[in-house]
Design a protein around this motif. Structure first.
Motif, short mmCIF file in Angstrom:
data_model
loop_
_atom_site.label_atom_id
_atom_site.label_comp_id
_atom_site.label_asym_id
_atom_site.label_seq_id
_atom_site.Cartn_x
_atom_site.Cartn_y
_atom_site.Cartn_z
N HIS A 71 0.83 -1.20 0.00
CA HIS A 71 0.00 0.00 0.00
C HIS A 71 0.87 1.26 0.00
CE1 HIS A 71 -3.30 2.69 0.92
NE2 HIS A 71 -2.59 3.16 1.94
N ASP A 72 1.88 1.28 0.85
CA ASP A 72 2.76 2.45 0.94
C ASP A 72 3.55 2.65 -0.35
OD1 ASP A 72 1.84 2.89 3.50
OD2 ASP A 72 3.65 2.13 4.49
N ILE A 77 4.30 5.72 -5.57
CA ILE A 77 4.52 5.79 -7.02
C ILE A 77 3.26 6.19 -7.79
CG2 ILE A 77 6.42 4.14 -6.96
CD1 ILE A 77 4.43 2.01 -8.03
N ALA A 78 2.15 6.36 -7.10
CA ALA A 78 0.87 6.67 -7.75
C ALA A 78 0.99 7.90 -8.66
CB ALA A 78 -0.21 6.90 -6.71
N GLY A 79 0.50 7.74 -9.87
CA GLY A 79 0.45 8.84 -10.82
C GLY A 79 1.78 9.22 -11.42
N ARG A 80 2.81 8.49 -11.11
CA ARG A 80 4.14 8.81 -11.66
C ARG A 80 4.46 7.89 -12.82
NH1 ARG A 80 7.55 11.59 -7.46
NH2 ARG A 80 6.08 12.06 -5.81
N ARG A 81 5.21 8.41 -13.75
CA ARG A 81 5.59 7.66 -14.95
C ARG A 81 7.09 7.79 -15.18
NH1 ARG A 81 1.47 5.58 -14.30
NH2 ARG A 81 -0.51 6.08 -15.18
N LEU A 89 10.35 5.32 -6.35
CA LEU A 89 10.69 4.00 -5.79
C LEU A 89 11.95 4.11 -4.94
CD1 LEU A 89 10.67 0.87 -5.53
CD2 LEU A 89 11.97 0.84 -7.68
N LEU A 90 12.97 4.75 -5.46
CA LEU A 90 14.23 4.86 -4.73
C LEU A 90 14.05 5.67 -3.45
CD1 LEU A 90 16.73 5.41 -7.69
CD2 LEU A 90 16.00 3.26 -6.62
N PRO A 130 7.81 -4.68 -11.00
CA PRO A 130 6.85 -3.97 -11.86
C PRO A 130 7.12 -2.47 -11.97
CG PRO A 130 5.69 -5.40 -10.32
CD PRO A 130 7.13 -5.40 -9.92
N VAL A 131 7.68 -1.90 -10.94
CA VAL A 131 7.98 -0.46 -10.98
C VAL A 131 9.11 -0.18 -11.97
CG1 VAL A 131 8.65 1.56 -9.60
CG2 VAL A 131 7.25 -0.25 -8.57
N LEU A 132 10.01 -1.14 -12.10
CA LEU A 132 11.17 -0.96 -12.98
C LEU A 132 10.91 -1.41 -14.42
CD1 LEU A 132 13.92 -2.25 -10.54
CD2 LEU A 132 13.41 0.13 -11.14
N ALA A 133 9.80 -2.12 -14.63
CA ALA A 133 9.48 -2.63 -15.97
C ALA A 133 9.49 -1.49 -16.97
CB ALA A 133 8.13 -3.33 -15.96
N LYS A 134 10.12 -1.72 -18.09
CA LYS A 134 10.25 -0.76 -19.19
C LYS A 134 11.10 0.46 -18.83
CE LYS A 134 5.91 -2.22 -21.18
NZ LYS A 134 4.54 -1.89 -21.49
#
Length: 175
Positions: A71-72, A77-81, A89-90, A130-134
């Motif tokens: 959840h945290d 990372i919500a709304g970030r690209r 993330l870092l 998943p945060v690091l994908a692509k």
């Protein structure tokens, strides 16, 4: 996967949060249900309505902690690209590992903490991939490096804690 009904149960949540506080003080080996009940401000019979045993409580606590972490991270990372998502993330990893209150368990029960980290590593990596994908050529390997580096700072605080973010950036390949 936690029981969806249990997540919305205020008494269960109260007990699990109390478990965290008791664990921070006494560790897993000396955890007893009377202390948890007292910390939660409830009777032991009330605690036993939610958890039949210490093992059941500790299992639920592990799931609870993982769900809070998910959840945290999602909120961070919500709304970030793109690069902003990686930066979030870092920052999340630095904040989490430098402020996690159960750090004292390392001194109380080092072998248990190391055993738990062994089982937690793949779960933590799965949260990060998943945060690091692509964003990076090999998300699995980079996630493993980030998690291990973060855990190293957590387990062995040292002279370079103020450089943790720089080290994580280097592991990802961004400055």
């Amino acid at each position: 996967m936690p029981d969806p009904d249990a997540i919305d149960d205020p008494m269960r949540d109260r007990i699990l949060r109390a478990t965290f506080k008791v664990l921070c003080r006494h560790g897993y080996g000396k955890l007893n249900l009377s202390d948890v009940a007292a910390q939660a401000g409830i009777s032991r019979p009330t605690l036993y309505k939610s958890f039949k045993s210490k093992d059941e409580l500790l299992s639920a606590f592990s799931e609870f902690e993982l769900e809070l972490l998910r959840h945290d991270l999602d909120r961070a990372i919500a709304g970030r690209r793109g690069r902003d998502r990686v930066d979030a993330l870092l920052d999340f990893l630095v904040d989490f590992y430098t402020s996690y209150q159960m750090r004292g368990l390392i001194e109380i029960e080092p072998s248990l903490v190391l055993e738990q980290m062994t089982t937690s590593l793949p779960v933590l990596v799965d949260l990060v991939v998943p945060v690091l994908a692509k964003q990076v050529p090999d998300p699995e390997t980079v996630a493993q490096a980030l998690v291990r580096l973060s855990l190293c700072h957590y387990l062995i605080p040292g002279y370079d804690d103020d450089r943790m973010l720089e080290q994580l950036r280097a592991a990802v390949g961004v400055r």
